[in-house]
Design a protein around this motif. Structure first.
Motif, short mmCIF file in Angstrom:
data_model
loop_
_atom_site.label_atom_id
_atom_site.label_comp_id
_atom_site.label_asym_id
_atom_site.label_seq_id
_atom_site.Cartn_x
_atom_site.Cartn_y
_atom_site.Cartn_z
N VAL A 1 0.84 -1.20 0.00
CA VAL A 1 0.00 0.00 0.00
C VAL A 1 0.87 1.25 0.00
O VAL A 1 0.60 2.23 -0.71
N GLN A 2 1.94 1.24 0.79
CA GLN A 2 2.86 2.37 0.85
C GLN A 2 3.49 2.63 -0.52
O GLN A 2 3.61 3.77 -0.96
N LEU A 3 3.89 1.57 -1.22
CA LEU A 3 4.49 1.70 -2.54
C LEU A 3 3.51 2.32 -3.53
O LEU A 3 3.87 3.20 -4.32
N ALA A 4 2.27 1.85 -3.51
CA ALA A 4 1.26 2.36 -4.44
C ALA A 4 0.99 3.83 -4.19
O ALA A 4 0.86 4.62 -5.13
N LYS A 5 0.90 4.23 -2.93
CA LYS A 5 0.66 5.64 -2.61
C LYS A 5 1.81 6.51 -3.09
O LYS A 5 1.61 7.58 -3.67
N ALA A 6 3.04 6.06 -2.87
CA ALA A 6 4.21 6.83 -3.29
C ALA A 6 4.29 6.92 -4.81
O ALA A 6 4.63 7.97 -5.37
N THR A 7 3.97 5.83 -5.50
CA THR A 7 4.06 5.79 -6.95
C THR A 7 3.02 6.71 -7.59
O THR A 7 3.29 7.35 -8.62
N THR A 8 1.84 6.81 -6.99
CA THR A 8 0.78 7.66 -7.54
C THR A 8 0.78 9.05 -6.91
O THR A 8 -0.16 9.81 -7.08
N LYS A 9 1.86 9.38 -6.17
CA LYS A 9 2.01 10.70 -5.54
C LYS A 9 0.83 11.02 -4.62
O LYS A 9 0.43 12.18 -4.49
N ASN A 10 0.28 9.97 -3.98
CA ASN A 10 -0.84 10.13 -3.04
C ASN A 10 -2.07 10.74 -3.69
O ASN A 10 -2.93 11.31 -3.00
N VAL A 11 -2.17 10.63 -5.02
CA VAL A 11 -3.35 11.15 -5.71
C VAL A 11 -4.57 10.30 -5.40
O VAL A 11 -5.68 10.81 -5.25
N CYS A 12 -4.36 8.98 -5.29
CA CYS A 12 -5.47 8.07 -5.02
C CYS A 12 -5.40 7.59 -3.57
O CYS A 12 -4.33 7.31 -3.04
N LYS A 13 -6.56 7.51 -2.95
CA LYS A 13 -6.64 6.93 -1.61
C LYS A 13 -6.68 5.42 -1.75
O LYS A 13 -7.62 4.85 -2.30
N ILE A 14 -5.65 4.77 -1.26
CA ILE A 14 -5.50 3.32 -1.46
C ILE A 14 -5.39 2.64 -0.09
O ILE A 14 -4.49 2.95 0.69
N ASP A 15 -6.31 1.72 0.16
CA ASP A 15 -6.25 0.94 1.40
C ASP A 15 -6.28 -0.56 1.13
O ASP A 15 -5.86 -1.35 1.96
N ASP A 16 -6.77 -0.93 -0.05
CA ASP A 16 -6.89 -2.35 -0.39
C ASP A 16 -5.61 -2.83 -1.06
O ASP A 16 -5.21 -2.29 -2.10
N GLU B 1 -4.89 -5.47 -2.90
CA GLU B 1 -5.03 -5.93 -4.28
C GLU B 1 -5.18 -4.75 -5.24
O GLU B 1 -4.62 -4.76 -6.35
N GLU B 2 -5.90 -3.73 -4.82
CA GLU B 2 -6.00 -2.51 -5.63
C GLU B 2 -4.64 -1.84 -5.75
O GLU B 2 -4.26 -1.34 -6.81
N ALA B 3 -3.89 -1.84 -4.64
CA ALA B 3 -2.56 -1.24 -4.64
C ALA B 3 -1.64 -1.95 -5.63
O ALA B 3 -0.88 -1.31 -6.36
N LEU B 4 -1.71 -3.28 -5.66
CA LEU B 4 -0.88 -4.04 -6.60
C LEU B 4 -1.25 -3.71 -8.03
O LEU B 4 -0.37 -3.55 -8.89
N GLY B 5 -2.54 -3.59 -8.31
CA GLY B 5 -2.98 -3.24 -9.66
C GLY B 5 -2.46 -1.89 -10.11
O GLY B 5 -2.03 -1.72 -11.26
N LEU B 6 -2.47 -0.92 -9.20
CA LEU B 6 -1.96 0.41 -9.52
C LEU B 6 -0.46 0.40 -9.77
O LEU B 6 0.05 1.05 -10.68
N LEU B 7 0.26 -0.37 -8.94
CA LEU B 7 1.71 -0.47 -9.12
C LEU B 7 2.06 -1.04 -10.49
O LEU B 7 2.90 -0.51 -11.21
N VAL B 8 1.41 -2.13 -10.84
CA VAL B 8 1.69 -2.79 -12.11
C VAL B 8 1.34 -1.88 -13.28
O VAL B 8 2.02 -1.86 -14.31
N ALA B 9 0.29 -1.06 -13.11
CA ALA B 9 -0.13 -0.15 -14.19
C ALA B 9 0.82 1.01 -14.37
O ALA B 9 1.00 1.51 -15.48
#
Length: 293
Positions: free
Chosen positions: A25-40, A42-50
């Motif tokens: 979750v921390q990685l996904a938030k950092a990668t998206t510059k905290n633009v998206c609120k991410i708590d799940d 599986e959603e975080a992994l999808g965002l990272l891969v994208a």
């Protein structure tokens, strides 16, 4: 190159668990510059891969620690040695996933016996070998003040950006003489020594739409006393048939940035200027890496 299905499965195995979900979750938030609120997770992994096109860059993120990779491997690979760096561990994890995918997709047990030497990791692609060889050659000559006009195309171009506490300076050059003078002048003015990160996390190759090999490289800037900043460079290389068919820089884009607390080892995944170039194609065929200066 998009992250493959086998690497997505490996990332799920590594990160989608109670121990590492918070890191995900921390990685996904950092990668998206905290633009998206991410708590799940599986959603975080999808965002990272994208958002990250390179599995090596993703695993090289600071949040994925050496200890995390080591524990993951030791639980799956017996008799694992302990004397390697994080880039080594990243490569071993990717190779482990690739080998598992090869074996699981084989239709018979006999076909599943694949020699480890036959499994070529992404790090071993010829375009990355060219990038490493060029980066080592270029910065060795540049630091030694022995880079010369014959090392560049006569119509070489440079876009140089210098970011310091007192502002940002940008410079455009359109001839080899101007490029060499500008690079050398900036180096001498600030007393910089360029320390490139020559691991796969710090230097890679890509291919642009015009057939140029693009070398993406980053590292740290040093004065006589200490580390003072980071640099990020993209070199567009073309072969010169009148210079032994060697690859020579035709265009250079370079960022020099001062920092109070530079990282010990700057990596491509942390770069500010190279993310778009990292999405360029990464061919795995032979490009004759020996013909590099």
């Amino acid at each position: 190159m998009p992250i493959s299905e086998q690497h997505k499965t490996g990332l799920q195995d590594l990160l989608l668990n109670e121990r590492n979900s918070s890191v995900l979750v921390q990685l996904a938030k950092a990668t998206t510059k905290n633009v998206c609120k991410i708590d799940d997770p599986e959603e975080a992994l999808g965002l990272l891969v994208a958002h990250l096109p390179d599995i090596y860059i993703l695993l090289s993120k600071r949040a994925i620690t050496r200890e995390m990779l080591f524990k993951y491997l030791t639980a799956r690979v017996p008799d694992l040695a302990t004397d390697f760096t994080k880039p080594d561990l990243v490569t071993k994890v990717i190779n482990y996933w690739d080998q598992n995918a090869t074996q699981s997709s084989s239709p018979s047990a006999s076909q599943a016996v694949v020699s480890a030497a036959a499994i070529r990791s992404e790090e071993d692609f010829p375009i990355h070998a060219i990038a490493r060889k060029f980066g080592e050659w270029f910065f060795e000559r540049f630091n030694a003040n022995s880079l010369s006009l014959v090392d560049l195309w006569t119509d070489a171009t440079l876009h140089l950006t210098i970011m310091a506490s007192d502002g940002i300076n940008e410079l455009e050059c359109t001839t080899a003489a101007e490029v060499l003078a500008s690079l050398t002048g900036a180096k001498q003015q600030f007393g910089f020594h360029f320390n490139p990160n020559l691991t796969h996390a710090g230097i890679q190759g890509r291919m642009d739409a015009y057939g140029q090999v693009v070398v993406l490289c980053c590292g740290t800037l040093h004065s006589a006393e200490s580390s003072v900043g980071v640099f990020e460079c993209a070199f567009g290389l073309l072969r010169d048939p009148y210079a032994g068919n060697n690859w020579k820089p035709k265009r250079i884009k370079c960022l020099l940035k001062s920092e109070l607390r530079p990282p010990e080892l700057h990596s491509l995944c942390s770069s500010e200027t190279l993310q778009e170039a990292l999405a360029l194609p990464m061919p795995n065929d032979d490009l004759d890496s020996d013909a590099v200066n």
